[in-house]
Scaffold this active site. Structure first.
Site, PDB file in Angstrom:
ATOM      1  N   THR A 130      -6.177   2.097   9.490  1.00 13.93           N
ATOM      2  CA  THR A 130      -5.299   3.154  10.017  1.00 13.93           C
ATOM      3  C   THR A 130      -6.076   4.200  10.818  1.00 13.93           C
ATOM      4  OG1 THR A 130      -3.721   2.836   8.249  1.00 13.93           O
ATOM      5  CG2 THR A 130      -3.642   4.947   9.355  1.00 13.93           C
ATOM      6  N   ASP A 132      -0.895  -4.890   3.228  1.00 14.47           N
ATOM      7  CA  ASP A 132      -1.464  -3.707   3.883  1.00 14.47           C
ATOM      8  C   ASP A 132      -0.829  -3.653   5.273  1.00 14.47           C
ATOM      9  OD1 ASP A 132      -2.919  -1.647   4.912  1.00 14.47           O
ATOM     10  OD2 ASP A 132      -4.797  -2.288   3.972  1.00 14.47           O
ATOM     11  N   ASP A 168      -6.173  -4.697   0.615  1.00 15.45           N
ATOM     12  CA  ASP A 168      -7.183  -4.733   1.681  1.00 15.45           C
ATOM     13  C   ASP A 168      -7.737  -6.144   1.882  1.00 15.45           C
ATOM     14  OD1 ASP A 168      -7.376  -1.863   2.154  1.00 15.45           O
ATOM     15  OD2 ASP A 168      -8.480  -1.704   0.272  1.00 15.45           O
ATOM     16  N   GLU A 191       0.808  -1.222   0.000  1.00 22.32           N
ATOM     17  CA  GLU A 191       0.000   0.000   0.000  1.00 22.32           C
ATOM     18  C   GLU A 191       0.838   1.267   0.000  1.00 22.32           C
ATOM     19  OE1 GLU A 191      -2.799   0.667   3.199  1.00 22.32           O
ATOM     20  OE2 GLU A 191      -3.725   2.273   2.051  1.00 22.32           O
ATOM     21  N   ILE A 209      -0.957  -1.594   7.788  1.00 26.45           N
ATOM     22  CA  ILE A 209      -1.995  -1.431   8.822  1.00 26.45           C
ATOM     23  C   ILE A 209      -3.307  -1.236   8.080  1.00 26.45           C
ATOM     24  CG2 ILE A 209      -2.931  -0.118  10.755  1.00 26.45           C
ATOM     25  CD1 ILE A 209      -0.201   0.768  11.514  1.00 26.45           C
ATOM     26  N   ASP A 210      -4.183  -2.206   8.181  1.00 27.14           N
ATOM     27  CA  ASP A 210      -5.504  -2.074   7.578  1.00 27.14           C
ATOM     28  C   ASP A 210      -6.450  -1.631   8.694  1.00 27.14           C
ATOM     29  OD1 ASP A 210      -7.535  -2.271   5.615  1.00 27.14           O
ATOM     30  OD2 ASP A 210      -8.134  -4.184   6.494  1.00 27.14           O
TER      31      ASP A 210
END
Ligand code: IPD
Ligand code: CA
Ligand code: CA
Length: 239
Positions: A60, A55, A183, A38, A57-58
């Site tokens: 955020t 990702d 994601d 990402e 941190i999915d």
């Protein structure tokens, strides 16, 4: 903390730090593979049959607000199809893992989707992409419609956690538009290996690049698809 595409599309030092660690590991172990990350975009050999969708941190926005629903999500696509996935929520210490044909686990315990058969008895989850203020196709009408038809619709703020929640049976279904491969790549294989079903809204085969996903326990799939396809416009709520 910086914003990316829009003021509410955040990126923190933790997003960058997490991605750096993952990229280092992948470069060490799989230097010939392609990467779609990402924060860094496309890296490595993009012609490889193996692509890692990352990702860091999915969720955020949740992370930035100290709300404990976020995860690191790493999926391996082989010829464009998710085959291995890991989703880890450090705040809840939940590790979801799956590989094609090997089942899905949460903290090493095998998991299965729910047995809910009727949409009217289901609890769902969805999300709203960052472009929601700029398009009428923003999922608001679908959210209202499904809120009426079910026992509830949640908005967790983390697509990978949503897919993992359907996989472990806490929720019965999930739909969303405006998603990126990072994601959902890991969550897709986790949900499929837990017995769930994933398609486009109209039940045709999922096209990852479309950004739209319909993911359920399988049993309510047709009902949720039908409801999404027959969603009345928001203006009908005025009457
Ligand atoms: C977001 C989350 C959210 C979804 C958004 C995604 P981010 O990812 O998954 O649940 O509704 O569409 O962009 O920005 O927190 O990595
Ligand atoms: Ca994300
Ligand atoms: Ca992210």
């Amino acid at each position: 903390m910086e914003a990316k595409s829009r003021p509410d599309d955040l990126v923190t030092a933790a997003d960058k730090g997490s991605e750096e660690i993952i990229l280092k590991m992948l470069n060490r172990h799989f230097p010939d593979h392609g990467i779609l990350a990402e924060e860094s975009g496309k890296l490595g050999d993009q012609t490889s049959k193996y692509t890692w969708a990352i990702d860091p941190i999915d969720g955020t926005t949740n992370f930035a607000h100290n709300y404990p629903l976020f995860a690191v999500s790493i999926g391996l696509l082989i010829d464009g199809i998710p085959q291995v996935g890991v989703v880890y929520n450090p705040a809840l210490d939940q590790l979801f893992r799956a590989a094609r044909g090997l089942g899905a686990t949460c903290n090493r315990v095998p998991m299965q989707v729910s047995k809910t058969q009727e949409l009217s008895r289901s609890m769902l989850v969805t999300g709203f992409a960052y472009d929601r203020r700029e398009t009428k196709d923003n999922n608001y009408a679908e959210f209202c419609h499904l809120t009426h038809l079910t026992q509830g619709v949640r908005r967790s703020g983390s697509a990978s956690v949503d897919l993992a929640s359907v996989a472990c049976g806490s929720l019965d279904g999930y739909w969303e538009r405006g998603l990126s491969p990072w994601d959902v790549a890991a969550g897709i294989i986790i949900l499929e290996e837990a017995g769930g079903k994933i398609t486009a809204y109209d039940r045709s085969p999922l096209v990852l690049s479309s950004g739209r996903i319909l993911a359920t326990n399988g049993l309510i799939h047709d009902q949720l698809s039908e409801a999404l396809l027959t969603t009345p416009p928001l203006s009908s709520w005025d009457q």
